[in-house]
Motif scaffolding. Structure first.
Motif, PDB file in Angstrom:
ATOM      1  N   ASN A 110       0.819  -1.211   0.000  1.00 15.37           N
ATOM      2  CA  ASN A 110       0.000   0.000   0.000  1.00 15.37           C
ATOM      3  C   ASN A 110       0.853   1.261   0.000  1.00 15.37           C
ATOM      4  OD1 ASN A 110      -2.478  -1.304  -0.100  1.00 15.37           O
ATOM      5  ND2 ASN A 110      -2.593  -1.502   2.123  1.00 15.37           N
ATOM      6  N   LEU A 111       1.993   1.216   0.683  1.00 21.21           N
ATOM      7  CA  LEU A 111       2.909   2.353   0.682  1.00 21.21           C
ATOM      8  C   LEU A 111       3.412   2.626  -0.729  1.00 21.21           C
ATOM      9  CD1 LEU A 111       4.524   4.493   2.226  1.00 21.21           C
ATOM     10  CD2 LEU A 111       6.269   2.740   2.637  1.00 21.21           C
ATOM     11  N   ALA A 112       3.752   1.578  -1.458  1.00 20.34           N
ATOM     12  CA  ALA A 112       4.213   1.739  -2.840  1.00 20.34           C
ATOM     13  C   ALA A 112       3.099   2.311  -3.717  1.00 20.34           C
ATOM     14  CB  ALA A 112       4.694   0.409  -3.393  1.00 20.34           C
ATOM     15  N   ILE A 113       1.878   1.865  -3.500  1.00 22.56           N
ATOM     16  CA  ILE A 113       0.735   2.373  -4.265  1.00 22.56           C
ATOM     17  C   ILE A 113       0.527   3.854  -3.976  1.00 22.56           C
ATOM     18  CG2 ILE A 113      -1.788   2.265  -4.476  1.00 22.56           C
ATOM     19  CD1 ILE A 113      -1.504  -0.793  -4.043  1.00 22.56           C
ATOM     20  N   ILE A 114       0.586   4.218  -2.712  1.00 23.02           N
ATOM     21  CA  ILE A 114       0.393   5.624  -2.340  1.00 23.02           C
ATOM     22  C   ILE A 114       1.478   6.488  -2.964  1.00 23.02           C
ATOM     23  CG2 ILE A 114       0.489   7.247  -0.396  1.00 23.02           C
ATOM     24  CD1 ILE A 114      -0.966   5.112   1.272  1.00 23.02           C
ATOM     25  N   LYS A 115       2.722   6.032  -2.935  1.00 23.64           N
ATOM     26  CA  LYS A 115       3.812   6.805  -3.532  1.00 23.64           C
ATOM     27  C   LYS A 115       3.578   7.025  -5.025  1.00 23.64           C
ATOM     28  CE  LYS A 115       7.554   5.690  -0.349  1.00 23.64           C
ATOM     29  NZ  LYS A 115       8.882   5.088  -0.204  1.00 23.64           N
ATOM     30  N   ARG A 116       3.152   5.983  -5.726  1.00 23.23           N
ATOM     31  CA  ARG A 116       2.868   6.126  -7.166  1.00 23.23           C
ATOM     32  C   ARG A 116       1.717   7.093  -7.407  1.00 23.23           C
ATOM     33  NH1 ARG A 116       3.686   0.473  -7.240  1.00 23.23           N
ATOM     34  NH2 ARG A 116       1.452   0.114  -7.263  1.00 23.23           N
TER      35      ARG A 116
END
Length: 87
Positions: A61-67
């Motif tokens: 989810n952190l990677a998704i938020i960053k994108r």
């Protein structure tokens, strides 16, 4: 176990920090609410396998938020009335 708690706390802070970077008020508030709710729901989790699964999900989810933050900055929305006006 203390190392696991530190990792969870670090993940929580990273998720909150990244969520505040959304340029859209609605996305920002929703992301903050979801992060807080998800951690509140799982605060009593003790099973190591379940903890590891939730931590992995948190990093995804952190990677998704960053994108999504990067994409959101490419297409700046108009500010809403309820947002603070920049002086």
């Amino acid at each position: 176990m203390a190392a696991k708690k530190m990792e969870i706390l670090r993940l929580y802070k990273q998720l909150l920090r990244e969520s505040t970077k959304f340029s859209s008020y609605n996305f920002r508030e929703y992301a903050l609410m979801r992060v807080k709710d998800a951690f509140r729901e799982n605060k009593n989790l003790t099973d190591p396998a379940a903890l590891d699964k939730q931590i992995k999900e948190g990093y995804k989810n952190l990677a998704i938020i960053k994108r999504q933050v990067v994409i959101g900055h490419m297409f700046e929305p108009q500010r809403l009335v309820i947002e603070k006006q920049l002086s």
